[in-house]
Structure formats: structure tokens, C-alpha cells
Design a protein around this motif. Structure first.
Motif, PDB file in Angstrom:
ATOM      1  N   UNK A   1     -59.951  48.235 -85.537  1.00 39.70           N
ATOM      2  CA  UNK A   1     -59.113  49.132 -86.329  1.00 39.70           C
ATOM      3  C   UNK A   1     -57.943  49.578 -85.467  1.00 39.70           C
ATOM      4  N   UNK A   2     -56.717  49.425 -85.977  1.00 42.18           N
ATOM      5  CA  UNK A   2     -55.589  49.846 -85.159  1.00 42.18           C
ATOM      6  C   UNK A   2     -54.255  49.442 -85.750  1.00 42.18           C
ATOM      7  N   UNK A   3     -53.271  49.282 -84.886  1.00 40.89           N
ATOM      8  CA  UNK A   3     -51.894  48.913 -85.246  1.00 40.89           C
ATOM      9  C   UNK A   3     -51.157  48.616 -83.940  1.00 40.89           C
ATOM     10  N   UNK A   4     -49.983  47.988 -84.039  1.00 40.12           N
ATOM     11  CA  UNK A   4     -49.344  47.378 -85.196  1.00 40.12           C
ATOM     12  C   UNK A   4     -50.005  46.051 -85.561  1.00 40.12           C
ATOM     13  N   UNK A   5     -49.454  45.386 -86.568  1.00 40.70           N
ATOM     14  CA  UNK A   5     -50.063  44.163 -87.074  1.00 40.70           C
ATOM     15  C   UNK A   5     -50.152  43.068 -86.019  1.00 40.70           C
ATOM     16  N   UNK A   6     -49.149  42.987 -85.136  1.00 41.99           N
ATOM     17  CA  UNK A   6     -49.162  41.952 -84.108  1.00 41.99           C
ATOM     18  C   UNK A   6     -50.364  42.129 -83.189  1.00 41.99           C
ATOM     19  N   UNK A   7     -50.710  43.363 -82.870  1.00 40.92           N
ATOM     20  CA  UNK A   7     -51.878  43.596 -82.027  1.00 40.92           C
ATOM     21  C   UNK A   7     -53.168  43.281 -82.774  1.00 40.92           C
ATOM     22  N   UNK A   8     -53.196  43.552 -84.056  1.00 39.26           N
ATOM     23  CA  UNK A   8     -54.377  43.202 -84.837  1.00 39.26           C
ATOM     24  C   UNK A   8     -54.548  41.692 -84.902  1.00 39.26           C
ATOM     25  N   UNK A   9     -53.436  40.970 -84.985  1.00 38.51           N
ATOM     26  CA  UNK A   9     -53.537  39.504 -84.948  1.00 38.51           C
ATOM     27  C   UNK A   9     -54.088  39.049 -83.599  1.00 38.51           C
ATOM     28  N   UNK A  10     -53.664  39.698 -82.526  1.00 39.16           N
ATOM     29  CA  UNK A  10     -54.195  39.338 -81.216  1.00 39.16           C
ATOM     30  C   UNK A  10     -55.678  39.681 -81.118  1.00 39.16           C
TER      31      UNK A  10
END
Length: 369
Positions: free
Chosen positions: A215-224
Motif C-alpha cells: 500500500x503506498x504511492x506514487x504509482x511508479x513505486x507501486x509498479x516497482x
């Protein structure tokens, strides 16, 4: 051999301002057990960003040198210098180290817990204008005090990995140990998609979790996070209630067996309790600020939850973090966590980039221009 009298350093003189690259003194002699180290890699931590921005401050702390995740090559040692396993240290050895402890307080002697030391010697507790001056990571040469727990590093663990092990990785591994480990096939929720959260996602996957949700943000980090083992990700853009409902949906309404707070947001405690399954565990790791967090104790009781705190880590956790990277070197794309290294002149921009969530782990190599 003669020791350098000064070292180049990036010094924090005002919160939120650019670091000042200047020469600061070095001790004119090495205490028994101390070492003078040429830094080869410092990775910046969220704590460094908070200190730089003024989110963590205390009277009389400035000027100071940031950085507490670093490795380097020994230039010189004081009499009797050895690593934590008793191996003698000498010039040319590559080492990392955990913060110093006093060895005499209640925490050190009765509790036998280095993290409970009443006088833990982080580099950021040392002013840059008083002896021994250069104990932080944003320096060309670092004075490693006698009480710092030093460790000879294996060749198969890269500088960036070994530096990260000095805080971020050891903090995560200690938290997993504090909850008793991960039961195979269990469900894990990781709150936070920064360096700790992404690393925790990987640890949960490697530890045998059946489902890992980040669970978190931004989307780029969630993709990682997906690249580091997350089966599903939840964006905090859904809001507090939305995040909880999405986690419950992903767990068929049961919640997670383990919830790890690596985020520290004001709502994280309430959300963690709501996301946890009956008789689940909640580890509080990221909530370091002074603000109170809302925690529904009735739900803790009703679900019979186990809630534990986990504070940073000690030399034991650091040793295990080094072993973890050595053992699982090929399991995850660890290098993707790190930005391209910059010299001391680029440290200010790196801190700003991390504060804006544009970098996960900034890397500073003081040998670079």
C-alpha cells in the motif's frame, strides 16, 4: 603514516537549504579501536531527508553531516581495532558499521539490547564543528568511533547493498524478526512504498508469504513493488477507508495475517488495525514522529491482535542484512532501488529529489567531482 588534517564534507547549516561543501577538521590521532575510512558509497535514508527538511530537529544540532548508511576503505586504524567478530582491521580493509553504543547503560547491560542504548552514536548526533567532527556519511573521510560496531564486508555484496544494509535493510529484517517471522503461505500487507516498504515486500516474498500486498504511492513505486514480489498494490489515492476496503477485498474479507507499518502517516495505525486478520500481527516501524496516531484499542482486543514496535536495528541485524544480500543476490533486481551516484556537490539535489519522491535511494560517492 600522517593522517589528513581535514576532509571534504557536505554540511547541513540550515534546514531545507542547500548543503555547504567545505573542509571540516579530522581528529589529529585515532583512539584505540577507531578507524579512519575513505567513504566509497553513502546511500541516503528517509531520516536524512527529514533531518534536512527540519521534520526531525533538536536544539544545537547544526551544523551537521548527514548520512548514516555508508561503507568505505580503511585508511588507518587505532590500536587494537577489530570488527564485531574479533577480526583485526587494517588499512585497505572494506568495512561497514552500525552506530556506536556506550556499553554501560541499562539498555546495553541489563536489557542487552543495543537499540535501547541511552547514548547511541549516530552520525547525525555529531556537530560538524566539534570533535570528532566527521562521523556522518557525506564526507570524503569518516571517523569511525571505537564504539561503532564494525564489520568486514564480503566481496559479493556491492557497496550500495552494504550501505543500505546499515539502516533500511536491517530495520526491515529486525521488524520481521520482532513478529516471529512469516508463516508460510500467510498474507502480508506492507504499508509504504519507499525503500523500506519495497525491500519489505521482497523480504515477505522470499520468506514464503502466500500473498503480499503493498500500500503506498506514487504509482511508479507501486509498479516497482510488483517487481519486488507484490501480488497486488493499493494506492493511497483511494483514501484511508478505500485502502482498507481494497485490502479486505483482496483477502476475501479476512484481512492480513501480518501488517507492517513502514509509512508513518497519521492514519496508518487505524488502517493497520482494520487491515489485520483475526489474531494477526501488526508491526509499527515507520511511525517515528511526535504526533499521536489513532489506534482503535477495542478492535485490537476484539481481534486478539499482537502489536509490536520495532526500532531500527543493531549490529546483529546489520550482519544478517549483509548475509541476506549475499544469499539472495540474484532473487530481486536490487540495483533498481538505487539512483546513479553523485558527488558531494550533488547531495543537495539528491535530498530534494528524495523528498519529492523522485528517487528511492539516492547514492553519493564522495570520490566523484
Amino acid at each position: 603514516m600522517s593522517l589528513p588534517a581535514t576532509t571534504r564534507a557536505a554540511v547541513l547549516t540550515a534546514h531545507g537549504s542547500a548543503l555547504t561543501v567545505q573542509d571540516i577538521p579530522l581528529p589529529d590521532k585515532l583512539e584505540p579501536g577507531a578507524a579512519l575510512v575513505e567513504i566509497t558509497c553513502t546511500t541516503l535514508c528517509g531520516t536524512d531527508v527529514h533531518l534536512w527538511a527540519g521534520g526531525m530537529t533538536f536544539p544545537g544540532m547544526l551544523p551537521m553531516v548527514l548520512g548514516h548508511e555508508m561503507v568505505g576503505t580503511i585508511v588507518a586504524v587505532g590500536d587494537g581495532a577489530a570488527d564485531t567478530l574479533g577480526r583485526p582491521l587494517s588499512a585497505g580493509d572494506r568495512i561497514g558499521w552500525s552506530e556506536s553504543t556506550c556499553g554501560n547503560c541499562f539498555g546495553c547491560t541489563v536489557l542487552r539490547e543495543p537499540v535501547a542504548c541511552s547514548d547511541r552514536g549516530y552520525g547525525f548526533r555529531q556537530r560538524a564543528d566539534t570533535w570528532p567532527y566527521a562521523t556522518g556519511g557525506l564526507v570524503k573521510h569518516c571517523y569511525v568511533t571505537p564504539g561503532a560496531a564494525k564489520l568486514l564486508l564480503p566481496d559479493d555484496v556491492k557497496d550500495t547493498w552494504a550501505a543500505m544494509a546499515g539502516c533500511a535493510a536491517k530495520t526491515v529484517l529486525r521488524a520481521f524478526d520482532r513478529v516471529g517471522g512469516i508463516r508460510p503461505a500467510s498474507t502480508v500487507v506492507v504499508q509504504g512504498a519507499g525503500a523500506l516498504g519495497i525491500f519489505a515486500t521482497a523480504v515477505a516474498r522470499i520468506a514464503g508469504a502466500g500473498k503480499v500486498i503493498t500500500v503506498g504511492a506514487p504509482d511508479e513505486r507501486l509498479r516497482m513493488a510488483g517487481q519486488f514480489g507484490a501480488d497486488a498494490t493499493v494506492s493511497v489515492s483511494l483514501g484511508s477507508d478505500g485502502c482498507v476496503q481494497e485490502v479486505l477485498r483482496l483477502t476475501d474479507g479476512k484481512g492480513a495475517d501480518h501488517v507492517f507499518d513502514f509509512a508513518g502517516a497519521p492514519s496508518v495505525g487505524k488502517e493497520a488495525i482494520a487491515m489485520a486478520a483475526q489474531r494477526g500481527t501488526v508491526a509499527v516501524v515507520g511511525s517515528t514522529g511526535p504526533a499521536d496516531n489513532e489506534v482503535p484499542l477495542g478492535t485490537v482486543m476484539g481481534k486478539e491482535l499482537s502489536v509490536v514496535g520495532s526500532l531500527n536495528g543493531d549490529i546483529s541485524d546489520y550482519y544478517r542484512a549483509i548475509q541476506f544480500f549475499s544469499t539472495f543476490a540474484g532473487r530481486m533486481p536490487w540495483d533498481d532501488l538505487f539512483s546513479e551516484p553523485v558527488g558531494l556537490q550533488g547531495a543537495s539535489a539528491a535530498l530534494a529529489a528524495m523528498s519529492e519522491l523522485n528517487q528511492i535511494k539516492a547514492v553519493v560517492d564522495p570520490r566523484l567531482p
